[in-house]
Design a protein around this motif. Sequence first.
Motif, PDB file in Angstrom:
ATOM      1  N   ASN A 140      -2.007  32.636  22.202  1.00  0.00           N
ATOM      2  CA  ASN A 140      -2.393  33.858  21.514  1.00  0.00           C
ATOM      3  C   ASN A 140      -2.290  35.132  22.346  1.00  0.00           C
ATOM      4  O   ASN A 140      -2.514  36.218  21.841  1.00  0.00           O
ATOM      5  CB  ASN A 140      -3.824  33.701  20.996  1.00  0.00           C
ATOM      6  CG  ASN A 140      -4.737  33.126  22.062  1.00  0.00           C
ATOM      7  OD1 ASN A 140      -4.612  33.448  23.228  1.00  0.00           O
ATOM      8  ND2 ASN A 140      -5.641  32.252  21.661  1.00  0.00           N
ATOM      9  N   SER A 183      -2.828  25.302  23.179  1.00  0.00           N
ATOM     10  CA  SER A 183      -3.860  26.317  22.979  1.00  0.00           C
ATOM     11  C   SER A 183      -4.658  26.125  21.696  1.00  0.00           C
ATOM     12  O   SER A 183      -4.251  25.425  20.785  1.00  0.00           O
ATOM     13  CB  SER A 183      -3.291  27.750  22.992  1.00  0.00           C
ATOM     14  OG  SER A 183      -2.968  28.167  21.684  1.00  0.00           O
ATOM     15  N   ASP A 239     -16.586  32.862  24.840  1.00  0.00           N
ATOM     16  CA  ASP A 239     -15.130  32.820  24.774  1.00  0.00           C
ATOM     17  C   ASP A 239     -14.710  33.614  23.555  1.00  0.00           C
ATOM     18  O   ASP A 239     -15.208  33.380  22.456  1.00  0.00           O
ATOM     19  CB  ASP A 239     -14.670  31.367  24.647  1.00  0.00           C
ATOM     20  CG  ASP A 239     -13.166  31.272  24.786  1.00  0.00           C
ATOM     21  OD1 ASP A 239     -12.704  30.848  25.853  1.00  0.00           O
ATOM     22  OD2 ASP A 239     -12.456  31.647  23.835  1.00  0.00           O
ATOM     23  N   ILE A 278     -10.373  21.594  23.816  1.00  0.00           N
ATOM     24  CA  ILE A 278     -10.650  23.026  23.786  1.00  0.00           C
ATOM     25  C   ILE A 278     -11.825  23.252  22.840  1.00  0.00           C
ATOM     26  O   ILE A 278     -11.875  22.681  21.738  1.00  0.00           O
ATOM     27  CB  ILE A 278      -9.423  23.825  23.311  1.00  0.00           C
ATOM     28  CG1 ILE A 278      -8.196  23.481  24.167  1.00  0.00           C
ATOM     29  CG2 ILE A 278      -9.710  25.328  23.366  1.00  0.00           C
ATOM     30  CD1 ILE A 278      -6.902  24.077  23.654  1.00  0.00           C
TER      31      ILE A 278
HETATM   32  S1  SF4 Z   1      -7.380  31.130  24.177  1.00  0.00           S
HETATM   33 FE1  SF4 Z   1      -6.484  29.736  25.604  1.00  0.00          FE
HETATM   34  S2  SF4 Z   1      -7.900  29.785  27.320  1.00  0.00           S
HETATM   35 FE2  SF4 Z   1      -9.011  30.641  25.584  1.00  0.00          FE
HETATM   36  S3  SF4 Z   1     -10.073  28.880  24.668  1.00  0.00           S
HETATM   37 FE3  SF4 Z   1      -8.095  29.104  23.639  1.00  0.00          FE
HETATM   38  S4  SF4 Z   1      -6.754  27.702  24.725  1.00  0.00           S
HETATM   39 FE4  SF4 Z   1      -8.502  28.082  26.034  1.00  0.00          FE
END
Ligand code: SF4
Lengths: 214, 473
Positions: free
Chosen positions: B430, B347, B129, B108
């Motif tokens: 989250n 995550s 992001d 990630i």
């Molecule tokens: S919140 Fe979830 S989808 Fe977004 S970068 Fe983090 S792990 Fe990935």
Amino acid sequence: MTDATEDIPSVDYVEGSGVPIRGNDIDTDQIIPARFMKVVTFDGLGEFAFFDLRFDDDDNQKDHPFNEERFQDANVLVVNDNFGCGSSREHAPQALMRWGIDAIIGEGFAEIFAGNCLALGIPTVTADHETIDALQQWVDDTPDGDIEVDVAAETVSYGGNEIGVSVDSAQRQALVEGIWDTTALMKSNENAIAETADSLPYVDQTRDEIRSDD
Amino acid sequence: MSQNTLYDKVWDRHKVTTLPNGQDQLFVGLHLIHEVTSPQAFGMLKERGLEVARPDLTHATVDHIVPTGNQDRPYAEDAAENMMVELEENVRDAGIQFSDPTTGDQGIVHVIGPEQGITQPGKTIVCGDSHTSTHGAFGALAFGIGTSQIRDVLATQTIAMEKAKVRKIQVDGELGRGVEAKDIILEIIRRLGTEGGVGYVYEYAGEAIENLGMEGRMSICNMSIEGGARAGYVNPDETTYEWLEATDYFQERPEKFDELKPYWESIRSDDDAEYDDVVHIDASELDPVVTWGTTPGQGIGIHDPIPAPEDLADGKQDTARRAQEHMRVEPGETMEGYDIDVAFLGSCTNARLPDLRRAARIVEGREVADDVRAMVVPGSQRVQQAAKEEGLKDTFEEAGFDWRNAGCSMCLGMNEDQLEGDEACASSSNRNFVGRQGSKDGRTVLMNPRMVAAAAIAGEVSDVRELEEVQTA
Ligand code: SF4
């Protein structure tokens, strides 16, 4: 190098009929579910706007303003508070824009969402709860009624009413002066960019250094 | 107006100029990219005949769509394969470093930046992001951006932004047993609201923050965005420097560490810095926090009653009613005993090595409840490897967890890991938005990783402190 600034229209004024989407905290996962983001262009995202709120598991239509015949030509979205919270996905305003939305009036917007709208030339203007509530009701009663969003004057007019709205000052200026597409604008400051980079203690890698790391 | 905070100082150092619209143009020290939000930006760049300005300050990984089971190419799903191919082409053409799954460095994006040592104090960091705020844990100014802004950064290595206000969140006191960084941030969001941070950047300070390791600080900064803030950060200190010194980047360039340290020290908020707002939280009062609703602000202590919508602020009542209907919970109940079908340990909030270690201690010698599907998705290949070497993989597998490859996975349900139907999930991620984990009827309960482990074992939301061997974070 092309100078893209010349092609950028001023968005000082948006006119058209409205569509109300009620509820606070409508997040980007609702505006465009992640599964529709497995794409490498934004084309065609319009049909997936609010998808899970519009269709059930068997793809039957549910009650939702975006499904209603009377709102199909709408281009002014009227929403409540904290609209667009959640992710930074530009897919969300892209989907709304491609569905036909040119301006959004609401009680409040998540910041990244509003920034993404600006990058597409979509004004996000705000007013208080009572004002928005009244406008949503009017739109419901008058689906083909005309709404005028005057970005420069910070007013919205409909059905003989004129209401004051707020537009973030940087957003207003960018939209009105047609400088909301920042790429060309910023590119023209190349010397100043290089100076700033040189002054930063951690920026010293050159491409060659990176290559020799491999 | 804030003065002499880290935010002010780093902003000033990176300011190129003020643009005609009143926004500042900021130089970007590190641009992280991934497969979902970058292809359209590369497309826009090509349309305009522009090139990537600073590929040397850009770094790519693949995380959102990457399969976390079988990763043989081509990927089983065409759309995922196409996105991967597109990213591979874009980074190759531009000469951008790419931590792809063959490198052992993939993961990630908010896990790998810090891991590799390219996330550093006093840098401006952007990524398409929203959880880019994570990198603020190192004293960087880190912002999530949209695709048009990615285009700006690719083309110019700068971004147009307005300066925000700075709110200092002073977290004093010591965390109790079983209470973690995640609980601090869930409490902050509960108290200030999901839109309470709009217009602000959050500076997290105080004893409870200073006592956290880098991973805990990252969990907190990660969810700044759930609190509506544009970014969040912690001033760099010895804990930060220790982490940095051990990374590849500084192991390979020890002289750089000494060279940069004075800069890192110089950008710390001054003792007499001025803030636009200050909020106090007492960490010692916290219980583990779980969410009962469908926004991250709808949290409560594990033994606290779910609020009645009519007791909430006017603007929050409808959202709460809809949330309670969706989650099928009643005001007055606690979340303890809420039935769980899935446990997701993963995550960018909570899938780093210490998170997995703590959770492993809970599951060790126990078994996942019969009707629960439990999975561990490490945040990166490095975390995965290290966890395996420490025996954590075995611990989880013996308890009945599915051990998967690194990626975002069920945090947002873009790959094969998804909730089905109305499954309820205890999740260390989250976001508990409706539809977030891949099923629009799915129900997500956010909590800290040890609480996820406890829920997996019990088959229901439970207080991890009632199991033995629970240490402080
Ligand atoms: S919140 Fe979830 S989808 Fe977004 S970068 Fe983090 S792990 Fe990935």
